[in-house]
Scaffold this motif. Structure first.
Motif, PDB file in Angstrom:
ATOM      1  N   ARG A 113       0.821  -1.228   0.000  1.00 60.21           N
ATOM      2  CA  ARG A 113       0.000   0.000   0.000  1.00 60.21           C
ATOM      3  C   ARG A 113       0.845   1.265   0.000  1.00 60.21           C
ATOM      4  O   ARG A 113       0.494   2.257  -0.613  1.00 60.21           O
ATOM      5  N   ASP A 114       1.974   1.223   0.705  1.00 57.39           N
ATOM      6  CA  ASP A 114       2.846   2.404   0.757  1.00 57.39           C
ATOM      7  C   ASP A 114       3.839   2.417  -0.401  1.00 57.39           C
ATOM      8  O   ASP A 114       4.819   3.163  -0.374  1.00 57.39           O
ATOM      9  N   GLU A 115       3.597   1.596  -1.417  1.00 56.74           N
ATOM     10  CA  GLU A 115       4.373   1.505  -2.659  1.00 56.74           C
ATOM     11  C   GLU A 115       5.808   1.046  -2.446  1.00 56.74           C
ATOM     12  O   GLU A 115       6.700   1.385  -3.210  1.00 56.74           O
ATOM     13  N   THR A 116       6.047   0.249  -1.388  1.00 52.79           N
ATOM     14  CA  THR A 116       7.355  -0.371  -1.217  1.00 52.79           C
ATOM     15  C   THR A 116       7.400  -1.620  -2.094  1.00 52.79           C
ATOM     16  O   THR A 116       6.385  -2.291  -2.305  1.00 52.79           O
ATOM     17  N   LEU A 117       8.574  -1.925  -2.586  1.00 52.76           N
ATOM     18  CA  LEU A 117       8.752  -3.035  -3.526  1.00 52.76           C
ATOM     19  C   LEU A 117       9.421  -4.212  -2.841  1.00 52.76           C
ATOM     20  O   LEU A 117      10.386  -4.042  -2.078  1.00 52.76           O
ATOM     21  N   LYS A 118       8.906  -5.412  -3.123  1.00 55.97           N
ATOM     22  CA  LYS A 118       9.515  -6.647  -2.627  1.00 55.97           C
ATOM     23  C   LYS A 118       9.591  -7.624  -3.782  1.00 55.97           C
ATOM     24  O   LYS A 118       8.723  -7.654  -4.648  1.00 55.97           O
ATOM     25  N   LEU A 119      10.645  -8.432  -3.768  1.00 56.04           N
ATOM     26  CA  LEU A 119      10.812  -9.478  -4.769  1.00 56.04           C
ATOM     27  C   LEU A 119      10.771 -10.818  -4.057  1.00 56.04           C
ATOM     28  O   LEU A 119      11.596 -11.094  -3.190  1.00 56.04           O
ATOM     29  N   ALA A 120       9.794 -11.628  -4.427  1.00 55.26           N
ATOM     30  CA  ALA A 120       9.642 -12.949  -3.820  1.00 55.26           C
ATOM     31  C   ALA A 120      10.060 -13.992  -4.841  1.00 55.26           C
ATOM     32  O   ALA A 120       9.552 -14.041  -5.955  1.00 55.26           O
ATOM     33  N   ASP A 121      10.995 -14.834  -4.433  1.00 52.65           N
ATOM     34  CA  ASP A 121      11.471 -15.928  -5.285  1.00 52.65           C
ATOM     35  C   ASP A 121      11.346 -17.208  -4.469  1.00 52.65           C
ATOM     36  O   ASP A 121      12.216 -17.538  -3.662  1.00 52.65           O
ATOM     37  N   GLY A 122      10.241 -17.903  -4.665  1.00 51.21           N
ATOM     38  CA  GLY A 122       9.990 -19.103  -3.873  1.00 51.21           C
ATOM     39  C   GLY A 122       9.664 -18.710  -2.450  1.00 51.21           C
ATOM     40  O   GLY A 122       8.700 -18.030  -2.172  1.00 51.21           O
ATOM     41  N   SER A 123      10.525 -19.114  -1.526  1.00 52.13           N
ATOM     42  CA  SER A 123      10.274 -18.807  -0.109  1.00 52.13           C
ATOM     43  C   SER A 123      11.047 -17.587   0.368  1.00 52.13           C
ATOM     44  O   SER A 123      10.799 -17.099   1.462  1.00 52.13           O
ATOM     45  N   SER A 124      11.989 -17.087  -0.424  1.00 54.32           N
ATOM     46  CA  SER A 124      12.773 -15.928   0.004  1.00 54.32           C
ATOM     47  C   SER A 124      12.136 -14.634  -0.513  1.00 54.32           C
ATOM     48  O   SER A 124      11.652 -14.564  -1.635  1.00 54.32           O
ATOM     49  N   THR A 125      12.143 -13.615   0.341  1.00 60.12           N
ATOM     50  CA  THR A 125      11.598 -12.309  -0.009  1.00 60.12           C
ATOM     51  C   THR A 125      12.623 -11.247   0.325  1.00 60.12           C
ATOM     52  O   THR A 125      13.244 -11.279   1.384  1.00 60.12           O
ATOM     53  N   ALA A 164       2.333  -8.249  -8.356  1.00 62.95           N
ATOM     54  CA  ALA A 164       1.176  -8.351  -7.468  1.00 62.95           C
ATOM     55  C   ALA A 164       1.109  -7.068  -6.648  1.00 62.95           C
ATOM     56  O   ALA A 164       2.013  -6.785  -5.873  1.00 62.95           O
ATOM     57  N   ALA A 165       0.055  -6.295  -6.844  1.00 62.55           N
ATOM     58  CA  ALA A 165      -0.083  -5.029  -6.137  1.00 62.55           C
ATOM     59  C   ALA A 165      -1.326  -5.058  -5.268  1.00 62.55           C
ATOM     60  O   ALA A 165      -2.326  -5.698  -5.606  1.00 62.55           O
ATOM     61  N   ASP A 166      -1.243  -4.358  -4.159  1.00 66.98           N
ATOM     62  CA  ASP A 166      -2.393  -4.226  -3.276  1.00 66.98           C
ATOM     63  C   ASP A 166      -3.498  -3.462  -4.014  1.00 66.98           C
ATOM     64  O   ASP A 166      -3.227  -2.662  -4.904  1.00 66.98           O
ATOM     65  N   ARG A 167      -4.720  -3.712  -3.635  1.00 68.71           N
ATOM     66  CA  ARG A 167      -5.868  -3.090  -4.301  1.00 68.71           C
ATOM     67  C   ARG A 167      -5.862  -1.573  -4.153  1.00 68.71           C
ATOM     68  O   ARG A 167      -6.354  -0.851  -4.995  1.00 68.71           O
ATOM     69  N   GLU A 168      -5.248  -1.077  -3.087  1.00 68.54           N
ATOM     70  CA  GLU A 168      -5.232   0.360  -2.805  1.00 68.54           C
ATOM     71  C   GLU A 168      -4.082   1.100  -3.501  1.00 68.54           C
ATOM     72  O   GLU A 168      -4.022   2.319  -3.460  1.00 68.54           O
ATOM     73  N   VAL A 169      -3.184   0.380  -4.161  1.00 70.52           N
ATOM     74  CA  VAL A 169      -2.045   1.000  -4.832  1.00 70.52           C
ATOM     75  C   VAL A 169      -2.525   1.710  -6.090  1.00 70.52           C
ATOM     76  O   VAL A 169      -3.375   1.203  -6.827  1.00 70.52           O
ATOM     77  N   ARG A 170      -1.953   2.882  -6.334  1.00 71.44           N
ATOM     78  CA  ARG A 170      -2.311   3.638  -7.542  1.00 71.44           C
ATOM     79  C   ARG A 170      -1.871   2.874  -8.784  1.00 71.44           C
ATOM     80  O   ARG A 170      -0.838   2.210  -8.805  1.00 71.44           O
ATOM     81  N   TYR A 171      -2.660   3.003  -9.815  1.00 75.08           N
ATOM     82  CA  TYR A 171      -2.372   2.354 -11.100  1.00 75.08           C
ATOM     83  C   TYR A 171      -1.039   2.850 -11.653  1.00 75.08           C
ATOM     84  O   TYR A 171      -0.292   2.100 -12.268  1.00 75.08           O
ATOM     85  N   ASP A 172      -0.741   4.106 -11.435  1.00 75.12           N
ATOM     86  CA  ASP A 172       0.482   4.710 -11.934  1.00 75.12           C
ATOM     87  C   ASP A 172       1.718   3.998 -11.388  1.00 75.12           C
ATOM     88  O   ASP A 172       2.693   3.783 -12.119  1.00 75.12           O
ATOM     89  N   ALA A 173       1.696   3.615 -10.125  1.00 75.64           N
ATOM     90  CA  ALA A 173       2.848   2.940  -9.529  1.00 75.64           C
ATOM     91  C   ALA A 173       3.075   1.572 -10.159  1.00 75.64           C
ATOM     92  O   ALA A 173       4.217   1.181 -10.409  1.00 75.64           O
ATOM     93  N   VAL A 174       2.000   0.862 -10.454  1.00 77.95           N
ATOM     94  CA  VAL A 174       2.119  -0.459 -11.078  1.00 77.95           C
ATOM     95  C   VAL A 174       2.676  -0.329 -12.492  1.00 77.95           C
ATOM     96  O   VAL A 174       3.568  -1.076 -12.905  1.00 77.95           O
ATOM     97  N   VAL A 175       2.175   0.648 -13.232  1.00 78.09           N
ATOM     98  CA  VAL A 175       2.633   0.831 -14.615  1.00 78.09           C
ATOM     99  C   VAL A 175       4.092   1.263 -14.651  1.00 78.09           C
ATOM    100  O   VAL A 175       4.841   0.847 -15.531  1.00 78.09           O
ATOM    101  N   LYS A 176       4.517   2.081 -13.696  1.00 76.24           N
ATOM    102  CA  LYS A 176       5.921   2.503 -13.661  1.00 76.24           C
ATOM    103  C   LYS A 176       6.848   1.310 -13.447  1.00 76.24           C
ATOM    104  O   LYS A 176       7.880   1.196 -14.106  1.00 76.24           O
ATOM    105  N   VAL A 177       6.483   0.417 -12.529  1.00 76.08           N
ATOM    106  CA  VAL A 177       7.313  -0.770 -12.286  1.00 76.08           C
ATOM    107  C   VAL A 177       7.342  -1.653 -13.527  1.00 76.08           C
ATOM    108  O   VAL A 177       8.402  -2.138 -13.938  1.00 76.08           O
ATOM    109  N   MET A 178       6.191  -1.828 -14.151  1.00 72.66           N
ATOM    110  CA  MET A 178       6.129  -2.648 -15.362  1.00 72.66           C
ATOM    111  C   MET A 178       6.964  -2.028 -16.479  1.00 72.66           C
ATOM    112  O   MET A 178       7.682  -2.728 -17.202  1.00 72.66           O
ATOM    113  N   ASP A 179       6.911  -0.716 -16.618  1.00 75.68           N
ATOM    114  CA  ASP A 179       7.660  -0.028 -17.657  1.00 75.68           C
ATOM    115  C   ASP A 179       9.166  -0.148 -17.427  1.00 75.68           C
ATOM    116  O   ASP A 179       9.918  -0.400 -18.367  1.00 75.68           O
TER     117      ASP A 179
END
Length: 135
Positions: free
Chosen positions: A63-75, A102-117
């Motif tokens: 929700r606070d737009e922090t980024l995490k990378l999950a690979d199997g069991s490690s985050t 995977a983004a929280d429902r409350e995250v702005r669309y802009d933040a998701v698109v920026k990460v994807m871009d």
């Protein structure tokens, strides 16, 4: 002889307005078939690719737009998208792995698109969005 004064006619000439309306009608009738409506084909969950050779990397945006990378069991958490890209590229050197955002429902669309871009610009081939199936 007394002169008679002329009265001004208080009528509106409607013929020019009708001519303009007919011309506009013809223009819209000709232009309407040429306009193509935008079609958006949204993906459905039922058609998702379930047979993946490699386990996908999961980028989580809180929700606070922090980024995490999950690979199997490690985050692992990241401060910005550039550090995330470096970690994703390091884990996809040996084989091409899809990345799922995977983004929280409350995250702005802009933040998701920026990460994807950022991921796409840095050469990550398969980037998708995680969805939750309806129960």
């Amino acid at each position: 002889m007394a002169r008679r004064q002329r009265r001004a006619m208080a009528q509106i000439n409607v013929v020019p307005y009708i001519d303009v309306m007919l011309v506009l009608l013809v223009i819209f009738m000709v232009a309407a078939p040429m306009m193509q409506p935008g079609v958006v084909n949204l993906p459905s969950v039922g058609k998702a690719d379930r047979s993946l050779d490699a386990k996908p990397l999961r980028v989580e945006i809180a929700r606070d737009e922090t980024l995490k990378l999950a690979d199997g069991s490690s985050t692992e958490g990241f401060a910005n998208a550039d550090a995330l890209v470096i970690a994703v590229k390091a884990r996809t050197l040996s084989q091409v792995r899809p990345v799922v955002i995977a983004a929280d429902r409350e995250v702005r669309y802009d933040a998701v698109v920026k990460v994807m871009d950022v991921l796409k610009k840095n050469g990550v081939e398969r980037v998708g969005l995680a969805v939750q199936p309806k129960s």
